[in-house]
Design a protein around this motif. Structure first.
Motif, PDB file in Angstrom:
ATOM      1  N   ARG A   1      58.403  57.538  -5.650  1.00  0.00           N
ATOM      2  CA  ARG A   1      59.432  57.965  -6.601  1.00  0.00           C
ATOM      3  C   ARG A   1      59.782  56.876  -7.613  1.00  0.00           C
ATOM      4  O   ARG A   1      60.740  57.003  -8.361  1.00  0.00           O
ATOM      5  CB  ARG A   1      60.687  58.393  -5.819  1.00  0.00           C
ATOM      6  N   GLY A   2      59.011  55.815  -7.627  1.00  0.00           N
ATOM      7  CA  GLY A   2      59.225  54.765  -8.617  1.00  0.00           C
ATOM      8  C   GLY A   2      60.501  53.974  -8.410  1.00  0.00           C
ATOM      9  O   GLY A   2      61.109  53.493  -9.384  1.00  0.00           O
ATOM     10  N   LEU A   3      60.926  53.798  -7.158  1.00  0.00           N
ATOM     11  CA  LEU A   3      62.161  53.076  -6.849  1.00  0.00           C
ATOM     12  C   LEU A   3      61.829  51.682  -6.312  1.00  0.00           C
ATOM     13  O   LEU A   3      60.810  51.481  -5.659  1.00  0.00           O
ATOM     14  CB  LEU A   3      62.965  53.829  -5.784  1.00  0.00           C
ATOM     15  N   PHE A   4      62.715  50.721  -6.575  1.00  0.00           N
ATOM     16  CA  PHE A   4      62.554  49.415  -5.930  1.00  0.00           C
ATOM     17  C   PHE A   4      63.210  49.435  -4.553  1.00  0.00           C
ATOM     18  O   PHE A   4      64.035  50.298  -4.245  1.00  0.00           O
ATOM     19  CB  PHE A   4      63.125  48.284  -6.798  1.00  0.00           C
ATOM     20  N   VAL A   5      62.861  48.471  -3.716  1.00  0.00           N
ATOM     21  CA  VAL A   5      63.479  48.276  -2.408  1.00  0.00           C
ATOM     22  C   VAL A   5      63.940  46.826  -2.309  1.00  0.00           C
ATOM     23  O   VAL A   5      63.140  45.905  -2.483  1.00  0.00           O
ATOM     24  CB  VAL A   5      62.513  48.593  -1.248  1.00  0.00           C
ATOM     25  N   ILE A   6      65.234  46.645  -2.061  1.00  0.00           N
ATOM     26  CA  ILE A   6      65.791  45.321  -1.785  1.00  0.00           C
ATOM     27  C   ILE A   6      66.245  45.341  -0.336  1.00  0.00           C
ATOM     28  O   ILE A   6      67.138  46.101   0.034  1.00  0.00           O
ATOM     29  CB  ILE A   6      66.982  44.993  -2.706  1.00  0.00           C
ATOM     30  N   ALA A   7      65.625  44.528   0.502  1.00  0.00           N
ATOM     31  CA  ALA A   7      66.015  44.462   1.908  1.00  0.00           C
ATOM     32  C   ALA A   7      67.276  43.618   2.044  1.00  0.00           C
ATOM     33  O   ALA A   7      67.284  42.444   1.672  1.00  0.00           O
ATOM     34  CB  ALA A   7      64.895  43.865   2.740  1.00  0.00           C
ATOM     35  N   ASP A   8      68.348  44.221   2.543  1.00  0.00           N
ATOM     36  CA  ASP A   8      69.571  43.471   2.847  1.00  0.00           C
ATOM     37  C   ASP A   8      69.435  42.953   4.279  1.00  0.00           C
ATOM     38  O   ASP A   8      69.737  43.639   5.242  1.00  0.00           O
ATOM     39  CB  ASP A   8      70.797  44.369   2.704  1.00  0.00           C
ATOM     40  N   ALA A   9      68.952  41.713   4.373  1.00  0.00           N
ATOM     41  CA  ALA A   9      68.698  41.093   5.665  1.00  0.00           C
ATOM     42  C   ALA A   9      69.762  40.058   5.987  1.00  0.00           C
ATOM     43  O   ALA A   9      69.470  39.049   6.642  1.00  0.00           O
ATOM     44  CB  ALA A   9      67.308  40.450   5.667  1.00  0.00           C
ATOM     45  N   ALA A  10      70.995  40.314   5.562  1.00  0.00           N
ATOM     46  CA  ALA A  10      72.080  39.366   5.822  1.00  0.00           C
ATOM     47  C   ALA A  10      72.256  39.103   7.309  1.00  0.00           C
ATOM     48  O   ALA A  10      72.683  38.020   7.707  1.00  0.00           O
ATOM     49  CB  ALA A  10      73.391  39.888   5.223  1.00  0.00           C
ATOM     50  N   GLN A  11      71.899  40.095   8.158  1.00  0.00           N
ATOM     51  CA  GLN A  11      72.086  39.955   9.595  1.00  0.00           C
ATOM     52  C   GLN A  11      70.772  39.882  10.369  1.00  0.00           C
ATOM     53  O   GLN A  11      70.792  39.906  11.602  1.00  0.00           O
ATOM     54  CB  GLN A  11      72.936  41.116  10.121  1.00  0.00           C
ATOM     55  N   SER A  12      69.636  39.792   9.671  1.00  0.00           N
ATOM     56  CA  SER A  12      68.374  39.940  10.401  1.00  0.00           C
ATOM     57  C   SER A  12      67.359  38.842  10.159  1.00  0.00           C
ATOM     58  O   SER A  12      66.227  38.943  10.655  1.00  0.00           O
ATOM     59  CB  SER A  12      67.717  41.287  10.043  1.00  0.00           C
ATOM     60  N   PHE A  13      67.693  37.785   9.416  1.00  0.00           N
ATOM     61  CA  PHE A  13      66.676  36.763   9.187  1.00  0.00           C
ATOM     62  C   PHE A  13      66.261  36.155  10.529  1.00  0.00           C
ATOM     63  O   PHE A  13      67.100  35.769  11.340  1.00  0.00           O
ATOM     64  CB  PHE A  13      67.180  35.668   8.250  1.00  0.00           C
ATOM     65  N   GLY A  14      64.953  36.071  10.741  1.00  0.00           N
ATOM     66  CA  GLY A  14      64.416  35.625  12.021  1.00  0.00           C
ATOM     67  C   GLY A  14      63.849  36.767  12.846  1.00  0.00           C
ATOM     68  O   GLY A  14      63.131  36.529  13.819  1.00  0.00           O
ATOM     69  N   ALA A  15      64.166  38.008  12.476  1.00  0.00           N
ATOM     70  CA  ALA A  15      63.634  39.183  13.168  1.00  0.00           C
ATOM     71  C   ALA A  15      62.255  39.527  12.615  1.00  0.00           C
ATOM     72  O   ALA A  15      61.777  38.946  11.627  1.00  0.00           O
ATOM     73  CB  ALA A  15      64.588  40.364  13.008  1.00  0.00           C
ATOM     74  N   SER A  16      61.609  40.514  13.236  1.00  0.00           N
ATOM     75  CA  SER A  16      60.289  40.932  12.774  1.00  0.00           C
ATOM     76  C   SER A  16      60.048  42.395  13.108  1.00  0.00           C
ATOM     77  O   SER A  16      60.717  42.976  13.970  1.00  0.00           O
ATOM     78  CB  SER A  16      59.189  40.068  13.404  1.00  0.00           C
ATOM     79  N   LEU A  17      59.066  42.975  12.428  1.00  0.00           N
ATOM     80  CA  LEU A  17      58.648  44.359  12.651  1.00  0.00           C
ATOM     81  C   LEU A  17      57.130  44.377  12.739  1.00  0.00           C
ATOM     82  O   LEU A  17      56.449  43.976  11.775  1.00  0.00           O
ATOM     83  CB  LEU A  17      59.132  45.266  11.514  1.00  0.00           C
ATOM     84  N   ASP A  18      56.610  44.789  13.872  1.00  0.00           N
ATOM     85  CA  ASP A  18      55.160  44.815  14.108  1.00  0.00           C
ATOM     86  C   ASP A  18      54.521  43.459  13.818  1.00  0.00           C
ATOM     87  O   ASP A  18      53.415  43.375  13.248  1.00  0.00           O
ATOM     88  CB  ASP A  18      54.500  45.910  13.262  1.00  0.00           C
TER      89      ASP A  18
END
Length: 375
Positions: free
Chosen positions: A161-178
């Motif tokens: 849909r032509g949208l940007f994504v900004i990850a708000d990782a204020a509470q998650s730095f140091g985490a991971s996904l897969d």
């Protein structure tokens, strides 16, 4: 004083200070000795260390997590007439940043078990934004309480849909996904180093992460009043968003123990899950997620009774968050998806318990025994 009588801290920064010994005072003294309090050498060193830690190509430090969000939105040219989709169940800074650049936050619902943005709510919010004459511009998923959102699904939805994504990782730095660290899961990621965060300084601080060279250059300009070749050559409208050197020095001393603290946080979360599983709704992680457990948040229809009994016995707890954003005075007139039932229910049932790497097993047992008594 017996172990059971020892005070329980909600977030125990003193225990961490004892672990680090005199390293932080010596780091602060080094800054006092060289006197480069703004953009001193520790700032660049911290950015390099953070990039190595998470694998992002560029790290741009800044003055706070809110500034990080504002800068990311500015870098994407977000402004009046634009709609940016944000969860209704989160801290206000996510929506605040959108409003500060003149755009319109459009609130969407979250998943009942993970507290994270519900991709199924995006279509309805997109339709609401279009119907009200707004141009859909981007999505800000929030990694609430420590685990990352479903970024592969969200990124795919945004690309179509032509949208940007900004990850708000204020509470998650140091985490991971897969196996992929936070900081590399979206085109740009914003985080906070507020003292209570898993990796926190002793004031306000934040950072942005991206692999986009052009975007990184723009962000570096925006954090220093939009400067070009030098500080009096202003090529963008920017902000004063620099991280001060003392905070960078503090973070540099905390970073070497951060991975161990993440492992300790996961051990604390596992113990909570084992002790509380039959009593309340405990937080769920999707497959492939490693959380940093910024908070350990339970759900119960008896939330208030639990909180009162914990308080009576000297145990701190907190409600994050008592009202969804679309019910708050400053944001009640902004558009939202038609159904935000999960966000509203969570605000009536969530309770965050003491969570930090140095929470002792005996203290956890006492907390869980009190919850059992309250129920």
């Amino acid at each position: 004083m017996t172990l059971q009588q020892k005070p329980v801290e909600f977030i125990d920064l003193k225990a961490q200070q004892q672990r680090l010994g005199d390293r932080i005072p010596r780091a602060i003294q080094r800054v006092l000795d060289h006197g480069r309090y703004i953009m001193g050498p520790e700032v660049l060193e911290l950015e390099q260390q953070l990039a190595r830690f998470c694998g992002a190509r560029h790290v741009i430090s800044c003055a706070s997590g809110t500034d990080a969000l504002v800068m990311a939105l500015m870098a994407r040219g977000t402004g009046p007439g634009d709609a940016v989709f944000v969860p209704a169940f989160t801290f206000v800074a996510t929506a605040e940043a959108v409003a500060l650049v003149g755009a319109t936050p459009v609130f969407i619902d979250v998943e009942p078990d993970s507290f994270l943005l519900d991709p199924a709510s995006l279509d309805a919010a997109l339709e609401t934004a279009t119907r009200t004459g707004l141009a859909p511009k981007g999505i800000i998923p929030v990694d609430l309480f420590g685990p990352p959102c479903a970024y592969p699904e969200i990124n795919a939805y945004a690309r179509e849909r032509g949208l940007f994504v900004i990850a708000d990782a204020a509470q998650s730095f140091g985490a991971s996904l897969d196996g992929n660290p936070v900081g590399t899961l979206a085109e740009v990621t914003a985080t906070s180093f507020f003292p209570a965060k898993p990796l926190g300084c002793y004031g306000d601080g934040g950072a942005l992460f991206t692999d986009d060279d052009e975007l990184a250059d723009r962000l570096r300009s925006l954090r220093v009043h939009g400067k070009g070749a030098h500080k009096y050559d202003n090529v963008h409208i920017g902000i004063n968003g620099r991280l001060d050197t003392i905070q960078a020095a503090i973070l540099l001393e905390k970073l070497p123990v951060f991975e161990e603290e993440i492992a300790l946080r996961n051990r604390v979360a596992q113990r909570y899950g084992e002790l509380l599983e039959a009593l309340v709704v405990t937080p769920a992680l999707r497959a492939g997620v490693n959380s940093v457990w910024a908070q350990y948040t339970i759900q119960s229809g008896e939330r208030d009774a639990i909180a009162q009994e914990l308080k009576r016995q000297g145990i701190p707890s907190a409600v994050y968050y008592p009202a969804p954003l679309h019910r708050q005075t400053a944001y009640k007139d902004y558009p939202h998806a038609p159904d935000l039932a999960v966000s509203e229910r969570l605000c009536a049932q969530v309770l965050s318990l003491p969570m930090h790497p140095y929470l002792e097993e005996e203290a956890q047992g006492r907390i869980c025994d009190i919850i059992r008594q309250a129920l």
